[in-house]
Design a protein around this motif. Structure first.
Motif, PDB file in Angstrom:
ATOM      1  N   GLU A  67      -0.247   1.065   1.120  1.00 30.45           N
ATOM      2  CA  GLU A  67      -1.651   1.397   1.360  1.00 30.45           C
ATOM      3  C   GLU A  67      -2.584   0.651   0.402  1.00 30.45           C
ATOM      4  OE1 GLU A  67      -0.086   3.623  -1.871  1.00 30.45           O
ATOM      5  OE2 GLU A  67       0.667   3.361   0.167  1.00 30.45           O
ATOM      6  N   SER A  68      -3.480  -0.127   0.940  1.00 34.69           N
ATOM      7  CA  SER A  68      -4.577  -0.807   0.218  1.00 34.69           C
ATOM      8  C   SER A  68      -4.143  -1.836  -0.811  1.00 34.69           C
ATOM      9  CB  SER A  68      -5.484   0.217  -0.507  1.00 34.69           C
ATOM     10  OG  SER A  68      -6.109   1.081   0.386  1.00 34.69           O
ATOM     11  N   TRP A  69      -3.042  -1.631  -1.502  1.00 35.39           N
ATOM     12  CA  TRP A  69      -2.759  -2.374  -2.721  1.00 35.39           C
ATOM     13  C   TRP A  69      -2.521  -3.862  -2.518  1.00 35.39           C
ATOM     14  CZ3 TRP A  69      -3.853  -0.938  -7.448  1.00 35.39           C
ATOM     15  CH2 TRP A  69      -4.053   0.406  -7.707  1.00 35.39           C
ATOM     16  N   SER A  70      -2.179  -4.296  -1.302  1.00 30.50           N
ATOM     17  CA  SER A  70      -2.000  -5.743  -1.099  1.00 30.50           C
ATOM     18  C   SER A  70      -3.331  -6.489  -1.231  1.00 30.50           C
ATOM     19  CB  SER A  70      -1.368  -6.019   0.267  1.00 30.50           C
ATOM     20  OG  SER A  70      -2.200  -5.559   1.320  1.00 30.50           O
ATOM     21  N   HIS A 131      -9.086   5.439   1.458  1.00 35.02           N
ATOM     22  CA  HIS A 131      -8.276   4.899   0.367  1.00 35.02           C
ATOM     23  C   HIS A 131      -9.053   3.760  -0.286  1.00 35.02           C
ATOM     24  CE1 HIS A 131      -4.519   3.751  -1.767  1.00 35.02           C
ATOM     25  NE2 HIS A 131      -4.288   5.044  -1.647  1.00 35.02           N
ATOM     26  N   HIS A 132      -8.420   3.052  -1.229  1.00 34.48           N
ATOM     27  CA  HIS A 132      -9.134   2.050  -2.021  1.00 34.48           C
ATOM     28  C   HIS A 132      -9.678   0.904  -1.173  1.00 34.48           C
ATOM     29  CE1 HIS A 132      -7.068   4.411  -4.901  1.00 34.48           C
ATOM     30  NE2 HIS A 132      -6.006   3.659  -5.060  1.00 34.48           N
ATOM     31  N   PHE A 181     -10.301  11.292  -1.571  1.00 29.21           N
ATOM     32  CA  PHE A 181     -11.365  10.296  -1.499  1.00 29.21           C
ATOM     33  C   PHE A 181     -11.179   9.323  -2.650  1.00 29.21           C
ATOM     34  CE2 PHE A 181     -15.566   8.594  -2.494  1.00 29.21           C
ATOM     35  CZ  PHE A 181     -16.078   8.283  -1.235  1.00 29.21           C
ATOM     36  N   SER A 182     -11.142   8.030  -2.333  1.00 31.50           N
ATOM     37  CA  SER A 182     -11.013   6.999  -3.357  1.00 31.50           C
ATOM     38  C   SER A 182     -12.375   6.686  -3.961  1.00 31.50           C
ATOM     39  CB  SER A 182     -10.415   5.729  -2.756  1.00 31.50           C
ATOM     40  OG  SER A 182     -10.501   4.658  -3.679  1.00 31.50           O
ATOM     41  N   LYS A 183     -12.463   6.827  -5.284  1.00 24.05           N
ATOM     42  CA  LYS A 183     -13.721   6.465  -5.957  1.00 24.05           C
ATOM     43  C   LYS A 183     -13.973   4.955  -5.881  1.00 24.05           C
ATOM     44  CE  LYS A 183     -12.428   8.549  -9.697  1.00 24.05           C
ATOM     45  NZ  LYS A 183     -12.406   9.020 -11.110  1.00 24.05           N
TER      46      LYS A 183
END
Length: 476
Positions: A67-70, A131-132, A181-183
């Motif tokens: 999730e998101s990190w790539s 997400h981020h 919720f991603s800040k």
């Protein structure tokens, strides 16, 4: 009231994305009990329910990737990019964000999820509203990078506002409900300013040098959280991720990952929390890893503390190996999952178990099977979990202890090689009148031995209760 306590977590589970290791280093000595009576009451209710569901879901499920990190331009294993555009970050980000145009989870049915979670004995749910990567799984008015945008095929579905649908389905089953919720937001130009190439997970400009830009980001964040607190019915928990977005004054220099945060990233949590609680009285706010007033409970990730902690806490962990959907998942056994739950509860924690929906909007069928099996155990043994308090010595060898009123529960956690209870066991509890094993009505013969109780388990009972993830003795 402050609680002076240092929680050092031992890694009993391996993290699959790097942020888990960061959570293991957190110093909990600055925990502050909430002063608001409504918040304290809700925190007490949350501590009683013990077992919850977390769901990571977004466009990344289409590729079956983390999730998101790539998107994060850091040289870490969990940020690895794959595919034909992996060598060009800008092209990769463009392709990743284009997943919005094909995301169409037509099998989405949150009622099935809620029924399965209820059957498993879960009592609360946390859903990833954003997400981020910044893709919103709710109908925000702040961006069109969302599931309800006309760019997204699923927007034409009457249940396209999936956050609203999920919260409604779980509330109908009497769940406490929460919004992840991603800040940080790696899509909005107010966090990753297009003028500068991002270097890492942090904001890519100095907020002190560009205060107007940072003010826009704070407003963007406030408005999105306000939408979630206003338009989605009763919400019990605001679960905020991305602990690098924090005031510079909150950085703990003894924690290695916090020393790498380059800028003050204060989003004014006091204002956010005040607004959220005005909309949702008693709301639990979980500003993860930012110790203090707005971290109502702490959240070790993919890890279990090696001892009892007297503050509210929750282990969040994956049912399989990944937080997000992967086509072939390696799910933990029912035995392991139940034993983790028992271990966590004995140390005064809650367990938040993550299951990731796929691009079609469904879970792996094996996830449903695990929940059914966990539920079978909980139906018999749930009284040793719900509403209980830890009892010293909490964990001793294969024993985990809890209590509720006059009842003491001693849970025996079998090794992989044990399919039946031993014929004789010594329970590390104070002698009393009656000893039962949950699942059998037959009182057991016992005798005092030192500080414990020696119990004889009849062969018929041993056979009747064979192959259980854990056996619970009730001493009353």
């Amino acid at each position: 009231m402050k609680l002076t306590y240092l929680a050092l977590c031992s890694s009993l589970l391996l993290s699959t994305v790097g942020f888990g290791q960061q959570h293991s280093e957190q110093n909990h000595s600055n925990y502050i009990w909430p002063k608001d009576e409504a918040v304290r009451q809700k925190l007490g209710r949350w501590q009683d329910v013990k077992f919850g569901l977390l769901m990571h879901w977004g466009t990344y499920s289409e590729r079956g990737i983390v999730e998101s990190w790539s998107l994060c331009p850091e040289d870490e294993g969990w940020c690895e990019r794959k595919g034909p555009t992996a060598g060009n970050w800008y092209e990769y980000k463009k392709g990743y964000e284009a997943l919005q145009t094909t995301f169409n989870p037509v099998k989405f049915n949150p009622d099935r999820w809620a029924a399965a979670a209820q059957q498993a004995g879960m009592k609360y749910v946390i859903f990833t509203t954003k997400h981020h990567d910044g893709f919103c799984m709710f109908d925000t008015k702040q961006t069109d990078y969302k599931i309800t945008s006309p760019k997204t095929p699923f927007s034409s579905n009457p249940r396209s506002n999936v956050t609203k649908e999920i919260l409604q389905s779980f509330r109908a089953k009497d769940f406490m409900v929460g919004t992840y919720f991603s800040k940080p937001d790696w899509h909005t130009e107010h966090y990753w300013k297009p003028y500068f190439p991002p270097k890492d997970r942090n904001v890519n400009y100095d907020p002190k040098k560009y205060p107007e830009e940072w003010t826009k980001f704070k407003t963007f964040t406030f408005n999105q959280i306000q939408e979630l607190m206003t338009d989605y019915g009763k919400v019990d928990i605001l679960w905020l991720d991305g602990g690098w977005v924090r005031p510079f004054s909150s950085i703990d220099s003894t924690v290695s990952w916090q020393r790498t945060i380059p800028f003050d990233q204060d989003i004014d949590m006091a204002r956010i929390a005040a607004m959220a609680r005005q909309k949702q009285p008693g709301l639990l706010v979980v500003d993860r890893t930012v110790s203090g007033e707005f971290e109502n409970y702490v959240t070790p990730e993919q890890q279990i503390p090696d001892h009892y902690m007297p503050i509210p806490w929750e282990t969040c962990l994956t049912m399989g190996d990944s937080w997000s959907y992967i086509p072939k998942e390696n799910f933990k056994s029912t035995r392991k999952l139940v034993q983790i739950l028992v271990d966590v509860v004995a140390k005064n924690g809650n367990m938040l178990l993550n299951i990731a929906p796929g691009p079609d909007g469904e879970w792996h069928e094996e996830a449903y099977q695990r929940l059914t099996q966990i539920g079978n155990w909980m139906q018999v043994n749930g009284e040793s979990i719900y509403g209980t308090k830890p009892l010293a010595p909490y964990r001793q060898e294969q024993w985990a202890l809890t209590q509720n009123g006059q009842a003491t529960y001693a849970s025996y956690l079998p090794k992989e090689t044990e399919s039946q209870l031993p014929a004789t066991l010594t329970l590390p509890v104070t002698p009393t009148k009656t000893v039962l094993i949950l699942g059998s009505k037959q009182p057991l013969n016992w005798k005092k031995s030192g500080n414990g109780v020696v119990v004889n388990v009849p062969e018929k009972v041993r056979q009747q209760l064979a192959n259980q993830p854990a056996w619970v003795f009730k001493v009353s």
